[in-house]
Design an enzyme around this catalytic site. Structure first.
Site, PDB file in Angstrom:
ATOM      1  N   ASN A  46       0.855  -1.191   0.000  1.00 44.71           N
ATOM      2  CA  ASN A  46       0.000   0.000   0.000  1.00 44.71           C
ATOM      3  C   ASN A  46       0.896   1.249   0.000  1.00 44.71           C
ATOM      4  OD1 ASN A  46      -1.838   2.039   0.489  1.00 44.71           O
ATOM      5  ND2 ASN A  46      -2.289   1.406   2.599  1.00 44.71           N
ATOM      6  N   HIS A  57      -9.662   0.688   4.797  1.00 46.36           N
ATOM      7  CA  HIS A  57      -8.398   0.888   5.511  1.00 46.36           C
ATOM      8  C   HIS A  57      -8.673   1.787   6.718  1.00 46.36           C
ATOM      9  CE1 HIS A  57      -4.357   2.312   6.443  1.00 46.36           C
ATOM     10  NE2 HIS A  57      -3.909   1.253   5.798  1.00 46.36           N
ATOM     11  N   GLU A 115      -7.269   4.264   7.861  1.00 42.94           N
ATOM     12  CA  GLU A 115      -7.174   5.712   7.600  1.00 42.94           C
ATOM     13  C   GLU A 115      -8.451   6.228   6.944  1.00 42.94           C
ATOM     14  OE1 GLU A 115      -3.402   5.530   5.566  1.00 42.94           O
ATOM     15  OE2 GLU A 115      -2.500   4.883   7.448  1.00 42.94           O
ATOM     16  N   GLU A 170      -5.577  -5.521  10.484  1.00 46.04           N
ATOM     17  CA  GLU A 170      -4.576  -4.483  10.721  1.00 46.04           C
ATOM     18  C   GLU A 170      -4.911  -3.746  12.025  1.00 46.04           C
ATOM     19  OE1 GLU A 170      -2.509  -3.078   6.926  1.00 46.04           O
ATOM     20  OE2 GLU A 170      -4.358  -1.951   7.051  1.00 46.04           O
ATOM     21  N   GLY A 201       2.048   1.951  10.847  1.00 42.89           N
ATOM     22  CA  GLY A 201       3.001   3.054  10.748  1.00 42.89           C
ATOM     23  C   GLY A 201       3.675   3.432  12.055  1.00 42.89           C
ATOM     24  N   SER A 241       3.103  -2.430  10.444  1.00 39.94           N
ATOM     25  CA  SER A 241       4.545  -2.418  10.732  1.00 39.94           C
ATOM     26  C   SER A 241       5.269  -3.713  10.360  1.00 39.94           C
ATOM     27  CB  SER A 241       4.796  -2.059  12.198  1.00 39.94           C
ATOM     28  OG  SER A 241       4.370  -0.723  12.436  1.00 39.94           O
TER      29      SER A 241
HETATM   30  C1  PEP Z   1      -0.909  -0.008   5.973  1.00 37.26           C
HETATM   31  O1  PEP Z   1      -0.864   1.126   5.514  1.00 37.26           O
HETATM   32  O2  PEP Z   1      -1.853  -0.728   5.718  1.00 37.26           O
HETATM   33  C2  PEP Z   1       0.194  -0.467   6.815  1.00 37.26           C
HETATM   34  C3  PEP Z   1       0.121  -1.648   7.328  1.00 37.26           C
HETATM   35  O3  PEP Z   1       1.224   0.420   7.008  1.00 37.26           O
HETATM   36  P1  PEP Z   1       2.645   0.062   7.713  1.00 37.26           P
HETATM   37  O4  PEP Z   1       3.143  -1.226   7.113  1.00 37.26           O
HETATM   38  O5  PEP Z   1       3.517   1.227   7.365  1.00 37.26           O
HETATM   39  O6  PEP Z   1       2.389  -0.068   9.171  1.00 37.26           O
END
Ligand code: PEP
Length: 255
Positions: free
Chosen positions: A9, A102, A104, A172, A178, A218
């Site tokens: 992503n 997601h 966000e 997630e 992040g 992460s």
């Molecule tokens: C994401 O944006 O779905 C994500 C998992 O980001 P990161 O790997 O940077 O934590």
């Protein structure tokens, strides 16, 4: 039986003609890694790069396992929706997969489970595979509500009566995205296996045994192998590390 998927992503990053990130090399190296492993890869660039990345992937001789998609679609099929992009438009230029819900988008754009479900139906109708994201906040995690939260998100965001191959679930934890923090390895396996049990009660054993559940939050070149080695983890949704070619390739090869 469940082919793992590694998804990248890009969020709202990467300008074209960027010397630090040559897209052609990125696509070629990923394709070499795909050939070494039994894996599907999905890349989610910003809308503006969909044609570019799809074009590069499309030139590869054997590209069946290289998917290119987008990070969101409209919850309307077509018409006067200025600024929105429909599933049909994505499919028209080669996209075959979309990230939906997601965290966000759930938090910043206040997307509800019901909207995500509507988008998933439209995506599937237009030939896009829907990667449906679910995950608990730090607070919900601390109060022991993880399974309750994610099973409700799964239930309400995932259309019923669908082919299992038309969806992928991405667990997630919001607090892991992040941040460099991840749940413990045992917690990841326990949550994934409890979620699969829930899915089995809700959608039947066959669906639950076949649906891919990715872990996201992460994942990086160091922790990828351990996370991807877990029984009920069928791949990863990777944000930051998907923008570092060597690291992303390493994650794919660690399968
Ligand atoms: C994401 O944006 O779905 C994500 C998992 O980001 P990161 O790997 O940077 O934590």
């Amino acid at each position: 039986m469940r082919t793992p998927m590694i998804a990248g992503n890009w969020k709202m990053n990467i300008l074209k003609d960027n010397d630090d990130f040559p897209e052609q090399i990125y696509v070629n190296k990923i394709n070499e890694a795909i050939k070494e492993k039994d894996v599907e890869v999905a890349i989610f660039p910003p809308f503006t790069h969909l044609g570019l990345i799809y074009g590069l992937a499309d030139e590869l001789p054997d590209n069946k396992s290289f998917n290119v998609g987008v990070q969101n679609i409209s919850d309307n099929e077509k018409g006067a929706f200025t600024g929105d992009v429909s599933a049909e438009l994505v499919s028209d230029v080669g996209g075959n997969i979309v990230i939906l819900g997601h965290s966000e988008r759930r938090s910043i754009h206040k997307e509800t489970n019901e909207e995500i479900c509507k988008k998933a139906k439209i995506a599937i109708k237009n030939g896009l595979q829907a990667v449906i994201c679910i995950g608990e906040t730090d607070e919900q995690n601390q109060s022991g509500d993880t399974l309750k939260v994610i099973s409700e998100q799964f239930e309400k965001s995932t259309p019923s009566d669908i082919d299992v191959n038309s969806v992928v679930i991405a667990y997630e934890p919001v607090w892991a995205i992040g941040t460099g923090r991840t749940p413990s390895i045992d917690d990841i396996e326990n949550i994934h296996s409890s979620l699969r049990k829930y899915i089995s009660q809700s959608r039947g054993e066959e669906f639950a045994n076949s649906v891919r559940i990715l872990y996201g939050g992460s994942v990086n070149a160091k922790n990828g192998a351990e996370i991807l080695g877990l029984n009920n983890v069928d791949g990863a949704l990777v944000g930051g590390a998907s923008l570092i070619t060597e690291d992303f390739v390493k994650i794919i090869k660690s399968l």
